[in-house]
Design a protein around this motif. Structure first.
Motif, PDB file in Angstrom:
ATOM      1  N   ALA A 106      -0.519   6.622  -1.184  1.00  0.00           N
ATOM      2  CA  ALA A 106      -0.307   5.296  -1.785  1.00  0.00           C
ATOM      3  C   ALA A 106      -1.493   4.381  -1.473  1.00  0.00           C
ATOM      4  O   ALA A 106      -2.008   3.689  -2.363  1.00  0.00           O
ATOM      5  N   ARG A 107      -1.941   4.420  -0.218  1.00  0.00           N
ATOM      6  CA  ARG A 107      -3.082   3.575   0.190  1.00  0.00           C
ATOM      7  C   ARG A 107      -4.316   3.883  -0.640  1.00  0.00           C
ATOM      8  O   ARG A 107      -5.011   2.988  -1.106  1.00  0.00           O
ATOM      9  N   GLU A 108      -4.557   5.181  -0.823  1.00  0.00           N
ATOM     10  CA  GLU A 108      -5.752   5.581  -1.585  1.00  0.00           C
ATOM     11  C   GLU A 108      -5.658   5.101  -3.029  1.00  0.00           C
ATOM     12  O   GLU A 108      -6.631   4.617  -3.594  1.00  0.00           O
ATOM     13  N   SER A 109      -4.474   5.249  -3.599  1.00  0.00           N
ATOM     14  CA  SER A 109      -4.304   4.859  -4.992  1.00  0.00           C
ATOM     15  C   SER A 109      -4.485   3.342  -5.159  1.00  0.00           C
ATOM     16  O   SER A 109      -5.121   2.875  -6.118  1.00  0.00           O
ATOM     17  N   ILE A 110      -3.943   2.585  -4.221  1.00  0.00           N
ATOM     18  CA  ILE A 110      -4.096   1.116  -4.270  1.00  0.00           C
ATOM     19  C   ILE A 110      -5.583   0.760  -4.148  1.00  0.00           C
ATOM     20  O   ILE A 110      -6.118  -0.043  -4.926  1.00  0.00           O
ATOM     21  N   ALA A 111      -6.255   1.401  -3.188  1.00  0.00           N
ATOM     22  CA  ALA A 111      -7.680   1.106  -2.969  1.00  0.00           C
ATOM     23  C   ALA A 111      -8.491   1.428  -4.217  1.00  0.00           C
ATOM     24  O   ALA A 111      -9.407   0.681  -4.585  1.00  0.00           O
ATOM     25  N   ARG A 112      -8.138   2.530  -4.895  1.00  0.00           N
ATOM     26  CA  ARG A 112      -8.880   2.904  -6.111  1.00  0.00           C
ATOM     27  C   ARG A 112      -8.742   1.840  -7.192  1.00  0.00           C
ATOM     28  O   ARG A 112      -9.685   1.506  -7.896  1.00  0.00           O
ATOM     29  N   SER A 113      -7.536   1.273  -7.312  1.00  0.00           N
ATOM     30  CA  SER A 113      -7.325   0.229  -8.330  1.00  0.00           C
ATOM     31  C   SER A 113      -8.094  -1.046  -7.994  1.00  0.00           C
ATOM     32  O   SER A 113      -8.630  -1.706  -8.891  1.00  0.00           O
ATOM     33  N   ALA A 143       2.401   0.589   2.215  1.00  0.00           N
ATOM     34  CA  ALA A 143       0.973   0.640   1.886  1.00  0.00           C
ATOM     35  C   ALA A 143       0.535  -0.645   1.172  1.00  0.00           C
ATOM     36  O   ALA A 143      -0.531  -1.195   1.461  1.00  0.00           O
ATOM     37  N   LEU A 144       1.389  -1.152   0.285  1.00  0.00           N
ATOM     38  CA  LEU A 144       1.056  -2.401  -0.420  1.00  0.00           C
ATOM     39  C   LEU A 144       0.987  -3.579   0.550  1.00  0.00           C
ATOM     40  O   LEU A 144       0.070  -4.402   0.487  1.00  0.00           O
ATOM     41  N   CYS A 145       1.968  -3.635   1.458  1.00  0.00           N
ATOM     42  CA  CYS A 145       1.984  -4.748   2.429  1.00  0.00           C
ATOM     43  C   CYS A 145       0.734  -4.703   3.305  1.00  0.00           C
ATOM     44  O   CYS A 145       0.164  -5.747   3.643  1.00  0.00           O
ATOM     45  N   ASP A 146       0.286  -3.493   3.659  1.00  0.00           N
ATOM     46  CA  ASP A 146      -0.922  -3.388   4.480  1.00  0.00           C
ATOM     47  C   ASP A 146      -2.159  -3.824   3.684  1.00  0.00           C
ATOM     48  O   ASP A 146      -3.063  -4.441   4.238  1.00  0.00           O
ATOM     49  N   ALA A 147      -2.157  -3.526   2.393  1.00  0.00           N
ATOM     50  CA  ALA A 147      -3.289  -3.978   1.558  1.00  0.00           C
ATOM     51  C   ALA A 147      -3.315  -5.508   1.499  1.00  0.00           C
ATOM     52  O   ALA A 147      -4.383  -6.125   1.450  1.00  0.00           O
ATOM     53  N   VAL A 148      -2.121  -6.136   1.539  1.00  0.00           N
ATOM     54  CA  VAL A 148      -2.057  -7.606   1.570  1.00  0.00           C
ATOM     55  C   VAL A 148      -2.623  -8.098   2.908  1.00  0.00           C
ATOM     56  O   VAL A 148      -3.470  -9.005   2.944  1.00  0.00           O
ATOM     57  N   SER A 149      -2.202  -7.479   4.008  1.00  0.00           N
ATOM     58  CA  SER A 149      -2.688  -7.911   5.337  1.00  0.00           C
ATOM     59  C   SER A 149      -4.209  -7.815   5.413  1.00  0.00           C
ATOM     60  O   SER A 149      -4.855  -8.632   6.071  1.00  0.00           O
ATOM     61  N   GLU A 150      -4.761  -6.819   4.741  1.00  0.00           N
ATOM     62  CA  GLU A 150      -6.224  -6.623   4.795  1.00  0.00           C
ATOM     63  C   GLU A 150      -6.975  -7.491   3.800  1.00  0.00           C
ATOM     64  O   GLU A 150      -8.201  -7.451   3.746  1.00  0.00           O
TER      65      GLU A 150
END
Ligand SMILES: NC(=O)c1ccc[n+]([C@@H]2O[C@H](COP(=O)([O-])OP(=O)(O)OC[C@H]3O[C@@H](n4cnc5c(N)ncnc54)[C@H](OP(=O)(O)O)[C@@H]3O)[C@@H](O)[C@H]2O)c1
Length: 298
Positions: A106-113, A143-150
């Protein structure tokens, strides 16, 4: 007919509402579903010219990169960007196509977008649907919440989540700040989604209304109440539907590839539908599903 102070199309397109997390979101976005990648750049550029400041794409639509690039090139072009808009004036939403049981996937997919958008960050990232099961929803949400924190994503939300899926956030014991900011669901007078909306309201989750025009499926029907109201207010059927969504307090996402219809859909600041007529529209509910409905997925 009730009267109201007229709001211009430009003002309508910059008008924001405050979400329960205190962040602001434009109330009208341009939907980009089924806009072919080859046309996305010109559609987004045209919309920015009309005054749209918010765009709704998804991994699924295969036009994230094209939408992002069109925004960046508009912002960096002095001849197009006459108002001197900055990245922070634009609101870009995308969605995770699949929920993954693997947090890393999930993290990788979010990062790719985020990377594909070329915009530095994504304003709103949604789980596109609840499909995949509870474990996948949970890992993908983390994974989404961590992308928000970052800071890669400003807000996390969900889409097509039904009552049971929304309840999972409180059942998991997540603190309120880790609940979705929005739930993007199909919503128009022909599918009013009363149950889901009630739970969203209880949980402080804003509603984004997708397919706000019911994909045009109920336009021009002989003797229809929608047509009657359009005549009464001197506007189009599309404008009645957009106005209904706005008056309900939703964020609405009308899609158009046509400049005239883009303008028409946002030119709704000069009239207000009376409470009585809002009730007439509410009464048109028939549970119409225009595309898909995974809100009761396991
Ligand atoms: N999360 C999800 O699962 C999900 C699902 C569906 C949609 N969405 C989002 O919601 C957005 C909107 O939904 P949607 O695209 O399905 O449907 P919609 O916005 O309800 O309707 C779009 C259709 O109406 C036409 N149209 C637009 N303005 C019009 C007007 N003023 N008069 C007559 N026809 C008009 C468009 O054609 P022209 O382009 O030719 O104007 C298009 O065929 C999508 O683009 C997407 O961003 C999300």
């Amino acid at each position: 007919m009730s009267t109201k102070k007229s709001t211009t199309t430009t003002e309508m397109l910059t008008q924001k509402i405050k979400l329960p997390n205190s962040l602001q979101i434009p109330q009208i976005h341009l939907g980009l579903y089924e806009v072919p990648p080859s046309q996305t750049s010109s559609v987004v550029r045209t919309a920015l010219g009309v005054g749209y400041r918010a765009f709704d794409t998804a991994q699924w639509y295969s036009n994230e990169a094209e939408a992002g690039r069109a925004i960046s090139s508009f912002l960096s072009s002095p001849s197009l960007n006459r108002d001197g808009l900055a990245r922070s004036d634009i609101f870009y939403t995308t969605k995770l196509r699949h929920n993954y049981e693997s947090y890393d996937a999930a993290r990788e997919s979010i990062a790719r977008s985020v990377e594909a958008s070329g915009l530095g960050y994504v304003d709103l990232f949604l789980l596109h649907s609840p499909l995949g099961g509870r474990k996948a929803r949970e890992a993908s949400w983390r994974a989404l919440c961590d992308a928000v924190s970052e800071g890669k994503v400003r807000m996390a939300g969900v889409s097509n989540f039904g009552v049971a899926h929304l309840r999972e956030f409180s059942e998991r014991g997540l603190e309120r700040e880790k609940w979705p900011a929005v739930n993007q669901i199909e919503c128009h007078p022909f599918n009013t989604q009363t149950e889901i909306r009630k739970v969203c309201e209880e949980m402080g989750i804003a509603v984004q209304a997708y397919a706000p025009l019911a994909r045009g499926m109920r336009f021009n029907a002989r003797g229809s109440k929608l047509g009657g109201l359009a005549k009464k207010y001197g506007c189009s059927e599309a404008q009645i539907l957009v106005r209904w969504g706005l008056q309900k307090g939703f964020v609405v996402l009308p899609k158009s590839t046509n400049e005239g219809r883009m303008k028409e859909n946002a030119d709704v600041g000069w009239f207000e539908i009376s409470e009585e007529d809002v009730e007439v529209l509410d009464g048109l509910n028939e549970g119409l599903v225009t595309d898909w409905d995974p809100t009761d997925a396991p």
